[in-house]
Design an enzyme around this catalytic site. Structure first.
Site, short mmCIF file in Angstrom:
data_model
loop_
_atom_site.label_atom_id
_atom_site.label_comp_id
_atom_site.label_asym_id
_atom_site.label_seq_id
_atom_site.Cartn_x
_atom_site.Cartn_y
_atom_site.Cartn_z
N GLN A 116 -6.92 -7.55 -34.03
CA GLN A 116 -7.03 -7.21 -35.46
C GLN A 116 -7.09 -8.48 -36.31
OE1 GLN A 116 -7.44 -4.08 -35.90
NE2 GLN A 116 -7.64 -4.06 -38.12
N ALA A 120 0.83 -1.22 0.00
CA ALA A 120 0.00 0.00 0.00
C ALA A 120 0.86 1.26 0.00
CB ALA A 120 -0.93 -0.01 1.20
N LEU A 121 1.07 1.77 -1.20
CA LEU A 121 1.81 3.02 -1.36
C LEU A 121 0.89 4.12 -1.91
CD1 LEU A 121 4.53 4.56 -1.39
CD2 LEU A 121 4.98 3.58 -3.64
N GLU A 150 2.59 -0.29 -10.96
CA GLU A 150 4.02 -0.45 -10.58
C GLU A 150 4.91 0.49 -11.37
OE1 GLU A 150 5.51 -4.17 -9.34
OE2 GLU A 150 3.56 -4.88 -8.67
N GLU A 205 5.87 6.28 -18.40
CA GLU A 205 6.61 7.55 -18.28
C GLU A 205 7.59 7.49 -17.10
OE1 GLU A 205 3.12 7.40 -18.60
OE2 GLU A 205 3.41 7.65 -20.75
N GLY A 219 -10.41 -10.02 -36.42
CA GLY A 219 -11.49 -9.25 -37.03
C GLY A 219 -12.58 -8.97 -36.00
C1 FAD Z 1 -5.24 -2.30 -11.31
C2 FAD Z 1 -4.30 -1.49 -10.49
C3 FAD Z 1 -3.65 -2.09 -9.41
C4 FAD Z 1 -2.80 -1.33 -8.59
N1 FAD Z 1 -2.21 -1.91 -7.50
C5 FAD Z 1 -1.52 -1.13 -6.62
C6 FAD Z 1 -1.03 -1.68 -5.40
O1 FAD Z 1 -1.18 -2.86 -5.09
N2 FAD Z 1 -0.38 -0.85 -4.54
C7 FAD Z 1 -0.17 0.46 -4.81
O2 FAD Z 1 0.42 1.16 -3.99
N3 FAD Z 1 -0.62 1.02 -5.98
C8 FAD Z 1 -1.30 0.25 -6.88
N4 FAD Z 1 -1.77 0.79 -8.05
C9 FAD Z 1 -1.57 2.22 -8.31
C10 FAD Z 1 -0.59 2.47 -9.45
O3 FAD Z 1 0.70 2.11 -9.08
C11 FAD Z 1 -0.74 3.94 -9.85
O4 FAD Z 1 -1.99 4.06 -10.48
C12 FAD Z 1 0.38 4.40 -10.76
O5 FAD Z 1 1.59 4.47 -10.05
C13 FAD Z 1 0.10 5.77 -11.38
O6 FAD Z 1 -0.31 6.68 -10.43
P1 FAD Z 1 -1.64 7.55 -10.65
O7 FAD Z 1 -2.73 6.61 -11.03
O8 FAD Z 1 -1.85 8.38 -9.44
O9 FAD Z 1 -1.32 8.45 -11.90
P2 FAD Z 1 -0.54 9.86 -11.88
O10 FAD Z 1 0.68 9.74 -11.06
O11 FAD Z 1 -1.53 10.91 -11.50
O12 FAD Z 1 -0.15 10.00 -13.40
C14 FAD Z 1 -1.04 10.51 -14.39
C15 FAD Z 1 -0.24 10.64 -15.70
O13 FAD Z 1 0.83 11.57 -15.50
C16 FAD Z 1 2.07 10.95 -15.85
N5 FAD Z 1 3.13 11.47 -14.98
C17 FAD Z 1 3.12 11.62 -13.63
N6 FAD Z 1 4.29 12.09 -13.21
C18 FAD Z 1 5.09 12.23 -14.30
C19 FAD Z 1 6.43 12.68 -14.52
N7 FAD Z 1 7.23 13.05 -13.51
N8 FAD Z 1 6.89 12.69 -15.80
C20 FAD Z 1 6.11 12.30 -16.83
N9 FAD Z 1 4.84 11.88 -16.68
C21 FAD Z 1 4.34 11.84 -15.44
C22 FAD Z 1 1.84 9.46 -15.61
O14 FAD Z 1 2.77 8.67 -16.33
C23 FAD Z 1 0.41 9.33 -16.14
O15 FAD Z 1 0.42 9.25 -17.53
C24 FAD Z 1 -2.59 0.04 -8.90
C25 FAD Z 1 -3.23 0.63 -10.00
C26 FAD Z 1 -4.07 -0.11 -10.79
C27 FAD Z 1 -4.76 0.56 -11.96
#
Ligand code: FAD
Length: 378
Positions: free
Chosen positions: A335, A123-124, A362, A366, A338
């Protein structure tokens, strides 16, 4: 890197392949449709010693090397990516416990993590902080011999089924990235509640849940590493975790290649199998190249981990390439099918949805590029 597999690595792959084909693949579509947690699949994997692959033998685990682990995850993901990600997170947490926890904590939790009831969660992420992990706000305040946790996590894989959760919380808000600390929170801890799992596009049998902490008391002895080292602990876990997601992506790409190759030989158009059309052959060839490259990058990162070499950039490269390759491959597989590729009756529809999250969790693509570039530019 030695490209030949050892007997143990071959055996791990064969065991996983057999179980995946006989037990996981037949159940995968139904689990996806119902969003049911894969209890039976996890029991089967536990029975084969594959739930706690990275757990040391002293704690009842299989103590597999990283290459064996990667090969196993590839086979599991080829059948069911939801089961594979559940396995991957369990082993990420187990490895982090093994590296940073006291002997008492290891004894309490690691053995249990070989069984579905003891699964690990990580949980991060919080609603306002994902990529920017230093922006988390969940607080951990020392009161007597306990830390008291208050705050909210989101998207936590297996949170509704876990026996133990690795939680990163802020112990000193003035220090940002050096002010967070990692704790092990028991799955039954008072003050921790888990919300309903998110309705997702893909990997629907893996549960991703919000988690709420309200005056949740955690013994000070449950700290992983030292106070202020929470992000270091979490990121070290994610390095290995990324090899896990790269393996998962590779397994999914393999499934795409198998599906499109089979279908191209069966389906006819204009009086011949569509496999005779060069356009279809190119999609198959490009997927085969993606698969081979993803497999090599992933196994190279795993091999480096086994050799005790730093893996940060290699794991990021493997995760970046393999996850994007899986998405390209799932697109091509659809694709080749079809219109049928768009039907829930066919496996490629699930592969397409399951692939999408691989470039997001994970660390997004980016963020992987950022890790790789930082390494090159330092
Ligand atoms: C199905 C699923 C399971 C998950 N499981 C876990 C889990 O078990 N534990 C846990 O802790 N988290 C978990 N996550 C969370 C996941 O790790 C985050 O969703 C991910 O790290 C992206 O964070 P965010 O969704 O807040 O997107 P944001 O950080 O808000 O990013 C939004 C967009 O901005 C871009 N962006 C952000 N910062 C930068 C930068 N410095 N440079 C360029 N682009 C940038 C990102 O690449 C993305 O395109 C899970 C997510 C999903 C969808």
């Amino acid at each position: 890197m030695d490209l030949r597999l050892t007997e143990i690595q071959e055996a791990a792959r064969e065991t996983a392949r057999d179980l995946a084909e006989k037990k996981l693949l037949p159940a995968a579509a139904k689990l996806d449709a119902s969003e049911a947690f894969p209890d039976e699949a996890l029991k089967e994997l536990a029975g084969a010693g594959l739930l706690g692959m990275r757990i040391p033998e002293a704690h009842g685990g299989a103590a597999l090397d990283m290459v064996s682990y990667a090969l196993t995850l590839m086979e599991v993901a080829r059948a069911d990516a939801s089961v594979a990600v559940t396995l991957s997170v369990n082993n990420l947490v187990a490895e982090t416990i093994e590296r940073f926890a006291s002997d008492e904590l290891k004894a309490t939790y690691l053995t249990k993590m070989n069984e579905p009831a003891g699964l690990g969660a990580f949980a991060l992420t919080e609603p306002q902080a994902g990529s920017d992990a230093a922006g988390i706000r969940t607080r951990a305040e020392l009161k007597g011999g306990h830390y008291v946790l208050n705050g909210e996590k989101t998207w936590i894989t297996s949170a509704d089924r876990c026996g133990v959760m690795l939680v990163v919380a802020v112990t000193d808000p003035s220090k940002r990235s050096k002010g967070a600390t990692a704790f092990l929170v028991d799955g039954n801890a008072k003050g921790m509640t888990v919300g309903k799992h998110e309705p997702k596009m893909g990997q629907r049998a893996s549960h991703s849940c919000p988690v709420f902490f309200k005056d949740c008391k955690v013994p000070a002895a449950n700290m992983l590493g030292k106070e202020g080292e929470g992000l270091k602990v979490a990121l070290s876990g994610l390095d290995s975790g990324r090899i896990g997601i790269a393996s998962l992506s590779t397994g999914l790409t393999q499934a795409c290649l198998e599906e499109m190759t089979r279908y191209a030989k069966e389906r006819t158009a204009f009086g011949k199998p569509i496999a005779d059309f060069q356009a279809i052959q190119w999609m198959i060839a490009d997927t085969a190249v993606d698969l081979e490259a993803a497999r090599h990058l992933t196994l190279a990162a795993a091999w480096c981990k086994d050799a005790g070499e730093p893996i940060g950039e290699k794991a990021a490269m493997a995760k970046l390439f393999a996850s994007e390759a899986a998405n390209r491959s799932a697109y091509r597989a659809t694709q080749v099918f079809g219109g049928y590729g768009y039907s829930r009756e066919y496996r490629v529809e699930r592969l397409y949805r399951d692939a999408r999250v691989l470039t997001l969790y994970e660390g997004t693509s980016e963020i992987q590029r950022l890790v790789i570039a930082r390494g090159l530019l330092k």
